[in-house]
Design a protein around this motif. Structure first.
Motif, PDB file in Angstrom:
ATOM      1  N   PHE A  17       0.834  -1.208   0.000  1.00 28.27           N
ATOM      2  CA  PHE A  17       0.000   0.000   0.000  1.00 28.27           C
ATOM      3  C   PHE A  17       0.868   1.258   0.000  1.00 28.27           C
ATOM      4  N   MET A  18       1.940   1.246   0.832  1.00 31.57           N
ATOM      5  CA  MET A  18       2.795   2.434   0.906  1.00 31.57           C
ATOM      6  C   MET A  18       3.485   2.693  -0.424  1.00 31.57           C
ATOM      7  N   ALA A  19       3.948   1.629  -1.068  1.00 33.44           N
ATOM      8  CA  ALA A  19       4.637   1.814  -2.352  1.00 33.44           C
ATOM      9  C   ALA A  19       3.685   2.417  -3.378  1.00 33.44           C
ATOM     10  N   LEU A  20       2.455   1.861  -3.428  1.00 30.44           N
ATOM     11  CA  LEU A  20       1.499   2.364  -4.415  1.00 30.44           C
ATOM     12  C   LEU A  20       1.107   3.799  -4.114  1.00 30.44           C
ATOM     13  N   SER A  21       0.872   4.107  -2.818  1.00 31.07           N
ATOM     14  CA  SER A  21       0.453   5.478  -2.530  1.00 31.07           C
ATOM     15  C   SER A  21       1.608   6.445  -2.769  1.00 31.07           C
ATOM     16  N   GLY A  22       2.854   5.970  -2.579  1.00 31.18           N
ATOM     17  CA  GLY A  22       4.001   6.824  -2.897  1.00 31.18           C
ATOM     18  C   GLY A  22       4.026   7.176  -4.370  1.00 31.18           C
ATOM     19  N   LEU A  23       3.815   6.162  -5.224  1.00 29.62           N
ATOM     20  CA  LEU A  23       3.815   6.418  -6.665  1.00 29.62           C
ATOM     21  C   LEU A  23       2.671   7.353  -7.034  1.00 29.62           C
ATOM     22  N   GLY A  24       1.486   7.083  -6.437  1.00 33.09           N
ATOM     23  CA  GLY A  24       0.321   7.908  -6.744  1.00 33.09           C
ATOM     24  C   GLY A  24       0.531   9.348  -6.321  1.00 33.09           C
ATOM     25  N   LEU A  25       1.045   9.535  -5.093  1.00 31.56           N
ATOM     26  CA  LEU A  25       1.208  10.899  -4.584  1.00 31.56           C
ATOM     27  C   LEU A  25       2.271  11.656  -5.368  1.00 31.56           C
ATOM     28  N   LEU A  26       3.233  10.922  -5.898  1.00 33.40           N
ATOM     29  CA  LEU A  26       4.255  11.572  -6.721  1.00 33.40           C
ATOM     30  C   LEU A  26       3.608  12.193  -7.957  1.00 33.40           C
ATOM     31  N   VAL A  27       2.686  11.426  -8.563  1.00 30.00           N
ATOM     32  CA  VAL A  27       2.000  11.942  -9.753  1.00 30.00           C
ATOM     33  C   VAL A  27       1.128  13.138  -9.389  1.00 30.00           C
ATOM     34  N   VAL A  28       0.357  12.981  -8.283  1.00 30.39           N
ATOM     35  CA  VAL A  28      -0.493  14.089  -7.842  1.00 30.39           C
ATOM     36  C   VAL A  28       0.364  15.322  -7.563  1.00 30.39           C
ATOM     37  N   GLY A  29       1.514  15.094  -6.923  1.00 30.23           N
ATOM     38  CA  GLY A  29       2.400  16.200  -6.586  1.00 30.23           C
ATOM     39  C   GLY A  29       2.883  16.937  -7.811  1.00 30.23           C
ATOM     40  N   VAL A  30       3.188  16.188  -8.866  1.00 31.06           N
ATOM     41  CA  VAL A  30       3.664  16.833 -10.088  1.00 31.06           C
ATOM     42  C   VAL A  30       2.584  17.759 -10.638  1.00 31.06           C
ATOM     43  N   PHE A  31       1.313  17.320 -10.542  1.00 32.41           N
ATOM     44  CA  PHE A  31       0.238  18.164 -11.068  1.00 32.41           C
ATOM     45  C   PHE A  31      -0.032  19.358 -10.169  1.00 32.41           C
ATOM     46  N   LEU A  32       0.019  19.148  -8.841  1.00 34.38           N
ATOM     47  CA  LEU A  32      -0.278  20.250  -7.925  1.00 34.38           C
ATOM     48  C   LEU A  32       0.862  21.251  -7.857  1.00 34.38           C
ATOM     49  N   GLY A  33       2.094  20.790  -8.101  1.00 35.49           N
ATOM     50  CA  GLY A  33       3.241  21.676  -7.976  1.00 35.49           C
ATOM     51  C   GLY A  33       3.616  21.861  -6.516  1.00 35.49           C
ATOM     52  N   VAL A  46      -1.652  10.367   6.171  1.00 36.15           N
ATOM     53  CA  VAL A  46      -2.812   9.474   6.131  1.00 36.15           C
ATOM     54  C   VAL A  46      -2.403   8.097   5.604  1.00 36.15           C
ATOM     55  N   SER A  47      -1.518   8.058   4.586  1.00 33.55           N
ATOM     56  CA  SER A  47      -1.068   6.753   4.085  1.00 33.55           C
ATOM     57  C   SER A  47      -0.371   5.961   5.171  1.00 33.55           C
ATOM     58  N   PHE A  48       0.445   6.642   5.973  1.00 34.51           N
ATOM     59  CA  PHE A  48       1.096   5.941   7.080  1.00 34.51           C
ATOM     60  C   PHE A  48       0.048   5.376   8.033  1.00 34.51           C
ATOM     61  N   TYR A 108       9.448  16.431  -0.746  1.00 30.24           N
ATOM     62  CA  TYR A 108       9.874  16.179   0.636  1.00 30.24           C
ATOM     63  C   TYR A 108       9.038  15.090   1.316  1.00 30.24           C
ATOM     64  N   PRO A 109       7.698  15.263   1.399  1.00 29.71           N
ATOM     65  CA  PRO A 109       6.925  14.183   2.029  1.00 29.71           C
ATOM     66  C   PRO A 109       6.994  12.867   1.255  1.00 29.71           C
ATOM     67  N   VAL A 110       7.100  12.935  -0.087  1.00 33.98           N
ATOM     68  CA  VAL A 110       7.164  11.689  -0.856  1.00 33.98           C
ATOM     69  C   VAL A 110       8.441  10.928  -0.507  1.00 33.98           C
ATOM     70  N   LEU A 111       9.554  11.677  -0.362  1.00 39.80           N
ATOM     71  CA  LEU A 111      10.802  11.016   0.020  1.00 39.80           C
ATOM     72  C   LEU A 111      10.687  10.400   1.406  1.00 39.80           C
ATOM     73  N   MET A 112       9.958  11.106   2.300  1.00 39.98           N
ATOM     74  CA  MET A 112       9.753  10.532   3.634  1.00 39.98           C
ATOM     75  C   MET A 112       8.988   9.227   3.531  1.00 39.98           C
ATOM     76  N   LEU A 113       8.014   9.200   2.637  1.00 45.93           N
ATOM     77  CA  LEU A 113       7.218   7.984   2.461  1.00 45.93           C
ATOM     78  C   LEU A 113       8.106   6.836   1.994  1.00 45.93           C
ATOM     79  N   PHE A 114       8.987   7.102   1.006  1.00 42.68           N
ATOM     80  CA  PHE A 114       9.835   6.022   0.504  1.00 42.68           C
ATOM     81  C   PHE A 114      10.865   5.610   1.549  1.00 42.68           C
ATOM     82  N   ALA A 115      11.371   6.592   2.325  1.00 45.74           N
ATOM     83  CA  ALA A 115      12.288   6.238   3.403  1.00 45.74           C
ATOM     84  C   ALA A 115      11.581   5.310   4.386  1.00 45.74           C
ATOM     85  N   GLY A 116      10.326   5.657   4.721  1.00 44.19           N
ATOM     86  CA  GLY A 116       9.558   4.820   5.637  1.00 44.19           C
ATOM     87  C   GLY A 116       9.345   3.431   5.069  1.00 44.19           C
TER      88      GLY A 116
END
Lengths: 483, 203
Positions: A17-33, A46-48, A108-116
């Motif tokens: 779940f964490m891996a998938l949400s990391g990938l998903g949030l990365l995409v969302v992040g690119v769109f949100l800036g 929330v993913s954690f 930053y938060p995405v990297l924290m997710l992958f570190a976790g």
């Protein structure tokens, strides 16, 4: 178990779940800036939380999957749960800070997710290769986070220093693993353990390999003599990253250290016990004396964490179930205390600029009495003064050392805690008895207050019902001894 | 006979070119010797029957890493003779440490033992009489037995990529980007204006 069934993936559900949400949030992040950093941060938290719920929903009886490379049992489940708690806390206390120092980028938060994710995999590793992969996933994300404030020389220096020493440690892990493979013919924890149990007198080459693996792990938990990077990285990295470094990776690294030593290498415990003994003693001595001279509170926390790893290593050196239980409890209490202290350090801002010196706390008791009281409670607990939770952690560690016959280590631990108490109490003295300076900025994010409050409540109320957590820690430790 | 001849050929060229990498005055020559060294090492791997590693060595190390080195060496404005200044003072100490380490490894290697059951539990052996090439053997393992490490390796590379972007990418001002959507949305009225110009007065 068929490799196509869902049951095959189930034990790793939180990680998947964490891996998938990391990938998903990365995409969302690119769109949100970068404007979406706040949204992404809270989504990561929330993913954690969801991963923790998924983990709680699983059955924690020992189960192996991915061809025996991944294991879930009471010990790994318990440690992963607290790693997730630590991760949530570190995300919570860092969101506002990112905006304050203008490093609010969604990576930053995405990297924290992958570190976790790396930490979770590492704790559950049942194979040297997966252990290495988890460690590398975690470390790589941490190196980037350390240098995240790249326009500042000190942050860049911290990142480079951490990266070079970390790469060296990874190399040593691989080199040691190759020697272990050379002797046993396997990188699987279970097979290594079985082979060593069958051959009580281990080969020198294997011991050398184990020493290399231990060196690499000592680097990750920053035990003396592999601690050199800690003060510089803690001081140079942005404060929220320092908080993250102090709260979570130590817990994960200690968990995998215990799993490696008490799993595959349990039958040659006499060989590694002396190494751990030395590292524990050296960490205690170095940290307590070096801590006395520190003026910067982040550097002080670095030495404090080295010292705390020393205490935890006493429990590891004991080589008993009680010792492991004490380590688990100690690390959890340490994590909660550190989260509290760092939420205070993150609140130390004067006119929008972070204050990092101990002197900056002068007269905090007159400016903001509640904050001073909370920090005082946390520091008393760190110093191991009853009735705070920190006292019980140390008590269990010393108890384990004494029952394993390691009296000199226990005495050394008590003496070191007396010396270390000086630098904790010095902060309290500065807060309460020194001339007041300008007050800190009053706008403090709610999440930081919440973390501080929860941490202080845990520390003070632990005495009311200590048995609950102690019993859980002990039963988590028991999972390592049933196999 | 042919095999041992090939071995000595590859091995001696490898050692010589490795020596040239660190002694050549011109850094571009160093990188070219490095590439020669990689090719010869690949030849040694082929002799050992490890053709997959040989291929990887040529594709990854020669094709990507060495060419990248070449780019860095040629593009960056670094004076390598300045960097090398003072390096000689570390040579004696380096040699001593290297010699001690080498001695220790020889001692270790000389006394090396295998656990009695080690041969039986080697991680992924290929049967001696099997017809598999080792590329096929690896392919059969990577997506099945080593599925988890394979996926993790992918995540590690992703994190490395994020890290590289975070640490180096910066918003530059004055850079023209192509925005296809904006280009399509542009109407004739935005771009041009038709004016009546009375004759003799100019625009």
């Amino acid at each position: 178990m068929s490799s196509l069934s869902l049951a095959y993936l189930m034990p790793a559900l939180p990680e998947i779940f964490m891996a998938l949400s990391g990938l998903g949030l990365l995409v969302v992040g690119v769109f949100l800036g970068n404007g979406g950093t706040r949204t992404i941060s809270w989504s990561v938290a929330v993913s954690f939380a969801v991963a923790a719920l998924l983990l709680l929903g699983l059955d924690w009886d020992r189960i192996e999957t991915f061809n025996g490379m991944f294991v879930l049992d009471r010990f790994t489940g318990f440690m992963k749960l607290f790693v997730l708690v630590g991760l949530i806390t570190s995300v919570m206390i860092s969101v506002r800070f990112l905006y304050q120092v203008q490093i609010a980028r969604f990576e930053y938060p995405v990297l924290m997710l992958f570190a976790g994710l790396g930490m979770m995999i590492m704790i559950s590793a049942n194979n040297m290769l997966v252990l290495y992969m988890g460690l590398e996933l975690q470390s790589l994300a941490l190196y980037v986070l350390a240098a995240f404030r790249r326009d500042q020389n000190r942050a860049a220096e911290a990142g480079i220093k951490y990266f070079i020493l970390g790469a060296l440690a990874s190399g040593m892990l691989l080199f040691g693993t190759s020697m272990i493979y050379g002797y046993t013919g396997s990188i699987d924890f279970d097979v290594i353990g079985q082979t060593l149990a069958n051959n009580p007198v281990a080969d020198t080459g294997l011991i050398v390999g184990l020493v290399f693996v231990l060196v690499s792990m000592a680097f990750k938990v920053s035990a003396v003599p592999f601690h050199m990077w800690t003060p510089d990285v803690y001081e140079g990295a942005p404060t929220s990253v320092t908080a993250f470094f102090a709260i979570v990776p130590k817990l994960a690294a200690m968990a995998i250290l215990v799993r490696v030593l008490y799993g595959p290498f349990m039958s040659i415990s006499a060989d590694w016990q002396q190494i751990i003994w030395f590292m524990a003693a050296a960490s205690l001595i170095v940290s307590s004396f070096a801590g006395l001279a520190q003026k910067n509170i982040k550097r002080l926390m670095a030495y404090s964490s080295i010292g705390n790893m020393g205490y935890a290593l006493i429990g590891v050196a004991a080589g008993t179930q009680v010792g492991v239980g004490a380590v688990v409890l100690y690390m959890i209490i340490y994590m909660i205390m550190t989260a509290g202290v760092f939420s205070v350090i993150l609140m130390m801002r004067r006119n929008g600029i972070g204050a990092e010196d101990i002197e900056d706390l002068s007269g905090l008791s007159t400016n903001s009495p509640l904050l001073a009281a909370a920090l005082a409670i946390l520091l008393f607990s760190m110093a191991g003064i009853p009735p705070m939770a920190g006292f019980f952690g140390k008590l269990l560690i010393f108890n384990a050392a004494v029952s394993a016959g390691m009296f000199n280590l226990a005495v050394l631990g008590v003496l070191a805690s007396v010396v270390a108490a000086f630098y904790y109490l010095r902060i309290i003295k500065v807060m309460y008895f020194d001339e007041a300076v300008d007050p800190f900025d009053q706008q403090i994010a709610f999440s930081k207050r919440a973390v501080l409050l929860l941490s202080v409540l845990f520390i003070t109320l632990f005495i009311l019902k200590p048995d609950a957590l102690i019993a859980t820690s002990m039963s988590a430790a028991a999972a390592l001894f049933t196999g | 006979m042919i095999t041992s001849l090939a071995f000595y050929l590859f091995a001696s060229i490898l050692v010589l070119s490795a020596l040239m990498v660190i002694t050549a005055r011109n850094p571009v020559h160093s990188v070219l010797f490095l590439i020669l060294g990689f090719f010869n090492a690949a030849g040694l791997f082929v002799l050992l029957g490890a053709e997959f590693i040989a291929m990887i060595l040529v594709i990854v190390y020669v094709g990507a890493v060495a060419v990248l080195f070449l780019f860095v060496v040629m593009m960056l404005d670094i004076s390598f003779s300045d960097l090398r200044k003072g390096a000689m003072q570390y040579v004696p100490m380096g040699l001593v440490i290297g010699a001690v380490l080498l001695l220790e490894f020889f001692t270790l290697f000389g006394a090396w033992q295998f656990a009695p059951e080690a041969m039986g539990q080697v991680s992924a052996p290929i049967a001696a009489d099997s017809e598999l090439t080792n590329t096929e053997a690896l392919g059969q393992l990577v997506y099945t037995k080593y599925f988890l490490p394979f996926q993790l390796a992918g995540l590690i590379l992703l994190v490395a990529m994020i890290g590289a972007i975070v640490l180096t990418h910066r918003q530059r001002s004055g850079v023209y980007k192509q925005r296809v959507a904006e280009q399509f949305a542009r109407k004739r009225e935005d771009a041009m204006e038709v004016r009546k110009v009375s004759s003799g007065s100019g625009a």
